[in-house]
Design a protein around this motif. Structure first.
Motif, short mmCIF file in Angstrom:
data_model
loop_
_atom_site.label_atom_id
_atom_site.label_comp_id
_atom_site.label_asym_id
_atom_site.label_seq_id
_atom_site.Cartn_x
_atom_site.Cartn_y
_atom_site.Cartn_z
N ASP A 44 0.83 -1.19 0.00
CA ASP A 44 0.00 0.00 0.00
C ASP A 44 0.87 1.25 0.00
O ASP A 44 2.02 1.22 0.46
CB ASP A 44 -0.92 0.01 1.23
CG ASP A 44 -1.97 -1.09 1.18
OD1 ASP A 44 -2.29 -1.56 0.07
OD2 ASP A 44 -2.46 -1.48 2.25
N PRO A 45 0.35 2.36 -0.52
CA PRO A 45 1.15 3.60 -0.56
C PRO A 45 1.68 3.99 0.83
O PRO A 45 0.98 3.85 1.84
CB PRO A 45 0.15 4.64 -1.06
CG PRO A 45 -0.89 3.86 -1.81
CD PRO A 45 -0.97 2.53 -1.10
N ASN A 46 2.91 4.44 0.86
CA ASN A 46 3.58 4.93 2.08
C ASN A 46 3.71 3.86 3.16
O ASN A 46 3.72 4.18 4.35
CB ASN A 46 2.86 6.16 2.64
CG ASN A 46 2.74 7.26 1.62
OD1 ASN A 46 3.70 7.61 0.96
ND2 ASN A 46 1.55 7.80 1.47
N SER A 47 3.79 2.59 2.79
CA SER A 47 3.86 1.51 3.76
C SER A 47 5.16 0.71 3.68
O SER A 47 5.38 -0.18 4.50
CB SER A 47 2.68 0.56 3.58
OG SER A 47 1.47 1.22 3.81
N ALA A 48 5.99 0.99 2.72
CA ALA A 48 7.18 0.16 2.45
C ALA A 48 8.11 0.02 3.65
O ALA A 48 8.71 -1.04 3.85
CB ALA A 48 7.94 0.71 1.25
N THR A 49 8.24 1.05 4.47
CA THR A 49 9.20 0.99 5.58
C THR A 49 8.55 0.73 6.94
O THR A 49 9.24 0.68 7.94
CB THR A 49 10.02 2.29 5.66
OG1 THR A 49 9.12 3.38 5.89
CG2 THR A 49 10.80 2.53 4.37
N LEU A 50 7.23 0.57 6.96
CA LEU A 50 6.54 0.35 8.24
C LEU A 50 6.82 -1.04 8.79
O LEU A 50 6.96 -2.00 8.05
CB LEU A 50 5.03 0.52 8.07
CG LEU A 50 4.53 1.93 7.80
CD1 LEU A 50 3.03 1.90 7.53
CD2 LEU A 50 4.84 2.85 8.97
N LYS A 51 6.90 -1.12 10.11
CA LYS A 51 7.01 -2.40 10.80
C LYS A 51 5.61 -2.82 11.25
O LYS A 51 4.67 -2.03 11.21
CB LYS A 51 7.94 -2.26 12.01
CG LYS A 51 9.35 -1.86 11.65
CD LYS A 51 10.19 -1.73 12.92
CE LYS A 51 11.54 -1.14 12.61
NZ LYS A 51 11.56 0.31 12.71
N THR A 52 5.47 -4.04 11.72
CA THR A 52 4.16 -4.54 12.16
C THR A 52 3.61 -3.74 13.34
O THR A 52 2.42 -3.50 13.44
CB THR A 52 4.25 -6.03 12.54
OG1 THR A 52 4.75 -6.74 11.40
CG2 THR A 52 2.90 -6.59 12.91
N ILE A 53 4.50 -3.31 14.23
CA ILE A 53 4.10 -2.47 15.36
C ILE A 53 4.93 -1.19 15.31
O ILE A 53 6.15 -1.24 15.23
CB ILE A 53 4.31 -3.20 16.70
CG1 ILE A 53 3.42 -4.44 16.75
CG2 ILE A 53 4.01 -2.28 17.88
CD1 ILE A 53 3.63 -5.31 17.98
N GLU A 54 4.25 -0.06 15.31
CA GLU A 54 4.90 1.25 15.17
C GLU A 54 4.30 2.23 16.16
O GLU A 54 3.10 2.16 16.46
CB GLU A 54 4.65 1.82 13.77
CG GLU A 54 5.33 1.13 12.63
CD GLU A 54 6.70 1.71 12.34
OE1 GLU A 54 6.99 2.81 12.83
OE2 GLU A 54 7.46 1.07 11.61
#
Length: 116
Positions: A44-54
């Motif tokens: 999804d847009p702007n999700s490439a660097t997100l971790k499962t818990i942020e």
């Protein structure tokens, strides 16, 4: 109608909030909520660097964001829905791949069949 269906099927209360994410998150934190569960995936847009818990973003109150399907593919999401008979909004069956507000949600033209 999908909200009503979810309330009846799962015995929950679904509350309609505004599209002002900062305002709504702040209001939920003020009510004692500590975590926001989000259905975003890595693709999804702007999700490439997100971790499962942020943690929440810099302009938001302090809370935890949990992305349980972050590593799932689009196909895996639908496999799960079908295998476990999970209800979903019927707009997805009409070519919508993302739902926002009524004025900005449209069927995905890439899914349009030649016969219309």
């Amino acid at each position: 109608s999908f909200r009503t269906q979810c309330e009846q099927e799962y015995g929950i209360h679904v509350e309609l909030l505004s599209c002002n994410l900062l305002q709504e998150c702040t209001g939920l934190i003020d009510k004692g909520f500590k975590c926001n569960v989000v259905g975003r995936r890595r693709q999804d847009p702007n999700s490439a660097t997100l971790k499962t818990i942020e943690p929440s973003g810099p302009d938001y109150p302090d809370y935890t964001r949990f992305f349980p399907v972050m590593s799932w593919t689009y196909a895996l999401v639908w496999e799960f829905f079908k295998k476990f008979n999970v209800s979903f909004c019927n707009l997805y069956e009409h070519g919508y791949t993302s739902l926002g507000e009524i004025h900005n949600s449209r069927p995905n033209p890439a899914l349009l069949k030649e016969d219309g």
